[in-house]
Design an enzyme around this catalytic site. Structure first.
Site: not given
Ligand SMILES: Cc1ncc(C[n+]2csc(CCOP(=O)(O)OP(=O)(O)O)c2C)c(N)n1
Length: 669
Positions: A408, A430-433, A475
């Site tokens: 990231e 892919q996921f905000a996390d 997630h």
């Protein structure tokens, strides 16, 4: 002796096919940063500049690399690379003003030392965190590659910086994408007080190239002719055959990390060993021996450079202190942007899901902005884990729809580099996390770049977020408050398909960095009639979804739908329902109007309680509109725990379960 194991026993100069004039030019280019530094050390002792990171003894690297590149090729230097700036001909008066925080510098007094960039000289300065610029170089190089330009990009790091994740991520991205980036490790033996033995355990840092499938070389960094010739040779080949190359340039830091910290921890024999390898003294001796330089010519070069330094210093000294201006301080947090509202004549609409609206905004934006690139994990052929970009590769090609390795940080940095070099970028988390793995470049690089030196960050980071889907602590997060706290970021959080489409298109048009939150629980559950065509909705405007006089509910994201559902079964609860839609900029006017009208406020978020966005809105209402209130401002948020997986626990975690009671109590207050 410390294990700064590489040792250069003597400096052997080989002029190859360089003419006398070129040899002398290199000498003069080496002398200039040295003489400036000598002046700076005096000024530092007199308290006239704040901090100084010396590059004395390392000049051959910055000078050699810069002189070997074309003038319009980007260089991303570090704190000891004064020679990059002087070799590019940056006016000394501007440099001095920069170091003294004056207006003629490059940052309007907002940042110090070498923390600035200048498009004019194709120099993109570092941020303090050292590593992020390695990924930024990837983005700059990618932009050249996408335009089929035969240009390389050079980026510097110290050996200390190679321990950062950014280094590994940036090398890996450059490798899998064949980006023509020169990764220059300036190995000067110490990172602050840490010797190389405590920094890494490979023999040569150049050896790391192998692990990334990158060609690598070790170069004697104190030998200007080696640096210049090797870099020139490699650069020529990289332009023809685009690929990253890693070079380790070996040298030594002859002064303290910064002047105040000294060199007591450096063994004396090591210092002595390197002192005789001074890059300038040795090169001068070589030039004298070869009859290319005479002592007289040498003296007149020194005189000329010192005159230039003195004149520039005089100019800076006479420059007044910077004038403060509150208005411009606040204004310069964001690049100016005037959204031209797009509202098509043809208003044909289709009933689509939230997810389709996102997809449509992206699709139409790709048609509209030929310089738009999307990067993310599995976004290409696979279409992304939510299938939002399905079919995009076929339509827009692999160059613009880019699968990324799992890194990231480097990808967000790459997006920044694309923006610096004329592109627009979207990064799909892919996921905000997982944005936590790219947090540093967002809050430190993208957010501060325009304020610091006027470089916008034309990047949208898409954030599939939120709970209610039984996905557990990693997630399900809705982490907008991580970003609303940081000046320089715009934060958008739509609740409806039509808003999502118009706001995403506007976010992509906006040259500023935007965190765009997409609630996963809404993706496939919320339908709406949405215009088929391209349109935009301006950021910073809330929507009044229901109008009533008894209380105001202010919220955004999934809780908007919790409220609509609840109010459906309680038509007697006549409330204003405000969907903020954008958290930064925030629509203070919509909040004000509603609070004044109803006198009772419920601030609802899905986020956990402490420090969430509503905490600030609550404080704002209490400070500004206290006298209009008929009840204490009520905040309703989820629990201050991580988000649990089991559905029954998640239900208990979410504020939704408390909503009816909270609103009833507020109305009855
Ligand atoms: C992320 C981060 N951690 C720590 C620091 C503090 N710091 C600044 S420079 C430096 C040493 C850097 O060493 P190196 O990369 O070898 O460069 P050099 O200073 O030797 O040229 C440290 C620890 C920082 N600026 N950023």
């Amino acid at each position: 002796m410390s294990n700064h194991s590489f040792r250069i026993s003597e400096l052997n100069f080989n002029r190859r096919d360089l003419e006398d004039k070129q040899l002398l030019n290199l000498y003069e280019a080496l002398l200039k940063p040295r003489l400036i530094e000598e002046k700076m050390l005096i000024l530092l002792r007199q308290g006239k500049i704040s901090k100084w990171f010396s590059g004395i003894g390392q000049e051959a690297i910055a000078v050699g690399v810069t002189q070997a590149l074309e003038e319009d090729e980007y260089i991303l230097p570090m704190h000891r690379n004064l020679g990059v700036f002087t070799s590019r001909g940056v006016p000394l008066a501007r440099l001095f003003s920069q170091w003294q925080g004056k207006a003629n510098g490059f940052t309007k007094g907002r940042d110090r030392s070498f923390h600035f960039g200048t498009q004019q000289y194709k120099i993109i300065g570092m941020i303090s965190h050292l590593g992020p610029q390695l990924g930024v170089a990837d983005g700059i190089a990618l932009a050249h590659k996408l335009r089929s330009e035969k240009k390389i990009t050079a980026v510097f790091t110290g050996e200390g910086g190679t321990s950062e994740g950014d280094f590994h991520e940036a090398l890996n991205v450059a490798s899998v994408w064949d980006l023509p980036v020169f990764f220059c490790i300036e190995n000067n033996g110490y990172g602050l007080s840490t010797p190389t033995s405590e920094q890494y355990r490979c023999k040569n840092l150049a050896d790391r190239g192998l692990a990334y499938g990158i060609e690598s070389h070790s170069i004697d960094g104190n030998n200007i002719l080696e640096v210049f010739s090797e870099i020139k040779r490699l650069a020529t080949s990289m332009r023809e055959n685009p690929r990253p190359v890693l070079v380790e340039l070996k040298t030594f830091r002859m002064r303290g990390h910064e002047e105040a910290s000294g060199t007591k921890y450096v063994p004396e024999d090591l210092m002595n060993y390197w002192a005789v390898l001074d890059p300038i003294e040795n090169y001068k001796t070589y030039l004298l021996e070869q009859g290319i330089l005479t002592e007289n010519a040498h003296d007149s070069i020194i005189q000329r450079i010192n005159d230039e330094i003195d004149l520039a210093y005089k100019t800076t000294s006479e420059e007044p202190e910077i004038a403060t201006n509150l208005e411009s301080e606040l204004k310069d947090v964001f690049a100016p942007f005037d959204l031209k509202l797009a509202n098509p004549e043809n208003t044909r609409q289709t009933n689509i899901r939230f997810i389709d609206a996102i997809s449509s905004a992206l699709d139409l934006s790709f048609e509209r902005h030929q310089n738009l690139v999307l990067m993310g994990q599995d976004v290409a052929e696979y279409g992304g884990v939510f299938k939002i970009t399905q079919g995009f590769v076929e339509k827009y090609g692999k160059e613009r729809i880019r699968n990324t390795p799992i890194c990231e940080s480097a990808i967000i940095e790459t997006a920044m580099g694309l923006s610096i070099n004329g592109f627009k970028a979207i990064v799909e988390m892919q996921f905000a996390d997982f944005v936590s793995s790219g947090f540093n470049p967002i809050v430190n690089y993208l957010a501060k770049s325009y304020y610091r030196w006027g470089q916008h960050a034309d990047v949208v980071i898409r954030m599939p977020c939120g709970a209610g889907v039984g996905a557990g602590p990693f997630h399900s997060q809705t982490n907008e408050a991580w970003f609303t706290h940081t000046p320089g970021l715009k934060v958008v959080y739509p609740a409806f398909p039509s808003d999502a489409k118009g706001l995403l298109a506007a976010s992509i048009e906006d040259p500023n960095p935007v965190l765009f939150f997409e609630h996963k629980a809404l993706y496939r559950t919320i339908y709406e009639e949405v215009p088929d065509f391209y349109y935009t909705i301006p950021l910073g405007k809330a929507a009044l979804l229901k109008s009533g006089s008894k209380a105001s509910i202010i919220t955004y994201g999934a809780p908007v739908h919790w409220c609509l559902e609840l109010l459906k079964s309680h038509p007697e609860w006549e409330v204003d329902l405000i969907d903020l839609r954008t958290l930064c900029p925030l629509d203070y006017e919509a909040i004000r109007a509603s609070v004044i009208k109803t006198g009772k406020v419920l601030l609802l978020t899905e986020d956990s309680s402490f420090g969430n966005v509503m905490a600030d809105i609550s404080a704002y209402i209490a400070e500004e509109y206290f006298e209009y209130l008929d009840a204490p401002v009520k905040r309703l948020s989820s629990l201050d725990t991580p988000i649990p997986f089991a559905q029954i626990l998640e239900k208990q975690y979410l504020a939704k379960g408390e909503l009816a009671e909270a609103l009833k109590n507020l109305l009855a207050y």
